[in-house]
Design a protein around this motif. Sequence first.
Motif, short mmCIF file in Angstrom:
data_model
loop_
_atom_site.label_atom_id
_atom_site.label_comp_id
_atom_site.label_asym_id
_atom_site.label_seq_id
_atom_site.Cartn_x
_atom_site.Cartn_y
_atom_site.Cartn_z
N VAL A 172 0.83 -1.21 0.00
CA VAL A 172 0.00 0.00 0.00
C VAL A 172 0.86 1.26 0.00
O VAL A 172 0.58 2.23 -0.70
N THR A 173 1.94 1.24 0.76
CA THR A 173 2.80 2.43 0.89
C THR A 173 3.65 2.68 -0.35
O THR A 173 3.82 3.84 -0.76
N HIS A 174 4.14 1.62 -0.99
CA HIS A 174 5.15 1.81 -2.03
C HIS A 174 4.71 1.44 -3.45
O HIS A 174 5.19 2.05 -4.41
N VAL A 175 3.82 0.46 -3.61
CA VAL A 175 3.43 0.01 -4.96
C VAL A 175 2.19 0.74 -5.46
O VAL A 175 2.14 1.18 -6.61
N ILE A 176 1.18 0.87 -4.59
CA ILE A 176 -0.06 1.54 -5.00
C ILE A 176 0.20 2.92 -5.60
O ILE A 176 -0.36 3.25 -6.66
N PRO A 177 1.04 3.78 -4.99
CA PRO A 177 1.27 5.11 -5.59
C PRO A 177 1.82 5.05 -7.02
O PRO A 177 1.48 5.90 -7.85
N ILE A 178 2.64 4.04 -7.32
CA ILE A 178 3.19 3.91 -8.67
C ILE A 178 2.06 3.56 -9.65
O ILE A 178 1.97 4.14 -10.74
N LEU A 179 1.21 2.63 -9.26
CA LEU A 179 0.08 2.26 -10.12
C LEU A 179 -0.86 3.44 -10.32
O LEU A 179 -1.42 3.63 -11.41
N GLN A 180 -1.04 4.24 -9.27
CA GLN A 180 -1.89 5.42 -9.39
C GLN A 180 -1.27 6.46 -10.33
O GLN A 180 -1.97 7.05 -11.17
N GLU A 181 0.02 6.67 -10.21
CA GLU A 181 0.71 7.63 -11.08
C GLU A 181 0.61 7.23 -12.55
O GLU A 181 0.55 8.09 -13.44
N ARG A 182 0.56 5.94 -12.81
CA ARG A 182 0.47 5.45 -14.19
C ARG A 182 -0.97 5.41 -14.70
O ARG A 182 -1.21 5.01 -15.84
N GLY A 183 -1.91 5.81 -13.87
CA GLY A 183 -3.31 5.80 -14.28
C GLY A 183 -3.92 4.42 -14.35
O GLY A 183 -4.97 4.22 -14.96
N LEU A 184 -3.29 3.45 -13.68
CA LEU A 184 -3.75 2.07 -13.71
C LEU A 184 -4.68 1.72 -12.57
O LEU A 184 -5.37 0.70 -12.60
N PHE A 185 -4.69 2.58 -11.54
CA PHE A 185 -5.47 2.28 -10.34
C PHE A 185 -6.07 3.57 -9.80
O PHE A 185 -5.50 4.65 -9.95
#
Length: 450
Positions: A405-418
Amino acid sequence: MARKRQIKLAAYLIGSGMHFTAWRHPQSSPDASIDVKALQKLAQIAEKGKFDLAFIADSLAINHESHPHILNRFDPIVLITALAATTEKIGLGATASTTYSEPYTLARQFASVDHISGGRAGWNVVTTADATGETVLNFSKKKHWEHDHRYERAEEFIDVVQGLWDSWEDDAFIYDKESGQFYHPKKVHELRYEGEYFQVKGPLNIARSRQGQPVIIQAGASVPGQRLAARTAEVVFTHWDDIEEAKQFYQKLKSQLKEFDREEDELHILHGISPIVGETEEEAIRKYNELQQLVDPYESLRFVSGYMGNVNFSKYTLDTPAREVEFPKVNSIQSQFNEMKKIIDQENLKVGDLYTRFFGAAKRDGFIGTPLQVADEIEKWFTEKAADGFMIQFPLLPRDLDDFVTHVIPILQERGLFRLDYEGDTLREHLGLQVPENRFASKEKQLNRI
């Protein structure tokens, strides 16, 4: 304008983690599977990460081969009710068997949780695998039904449950104090179902929830399982050995939806993964190795045995070629057994390799690495249509969930995937699923048009 396809995420909550040795790790709480506050905290962490669903599995019998957290756990429907009390948005899925339940009781239980949670409930439909032959002994029966027979019963079971969920039209309860009319008599319907396995009159004694009906979840990959999923499921959990097999299954299952007048986006396929995240790849591997070093080879083989026909691995040395093991016919999770047996036949595995090779939480793969590496692997599976999302079986809880939640979710959000935030309040809204029309109200509309 069509909505952009986004990743769906479910968090598999099981005590101190999915890895067989998680309970022995210095950071774990061995009694986490019956610590409701710890489980509520896990659901809250997943909700902070904007997960679609927190998921609770189940088993109806235990033995000495069971996963440690299966030995001591809450009833899933009771547990998701407790999780509903301390969360606001995240969906809540629970497992319940069509082989060892009654449709009326189960329909009422899930409808109740759906109301209590504000429309966030999902039912994971299982026919119950009984590889050890012990489940049947807990339910006053002499023989566990054969695989295909269980799926025939499951089809009827789901039809009855969904029919009962439609007992009351959405505007049936009028609560008119002046006239004394509590409900509209013409807007309550008896199911009067008569089939090969069930005869159920109805109506159910609870109204439809704000999402209409709980979401239907399944995990069958056999031919009968796929047919049942194509007809009734809205979420399907899978686990394949590699991305190419996953893509083949994805296309095969999605193609079957047309037979039942369904669109591809009406069913989400979630692939099981067990990510471990580290600041560096070396740190992630170290975390993985910490768990592996706690594995007692023969203890882990007892766990494998439950998936492969209750094999007595103790009579084999760890160096015995796995092809030499005598595997009995299984009346269990056939797709999983067939996949495992195929790998054994194709690869030069030793008996001591089996747990690490077959179970995601013990497997070294592309989902163990830095946040960027894990996000890249997730994106690959998603964009290549090997999955619509992921059932995440974290090896060690809460550590691996928190890291994700802390490290992977933000990357997916930045890519517009989540998603950046929840856009609705119900599980159906999270998944982009329509509220099912009440079958009785729909029938009346059709008759009025004639």
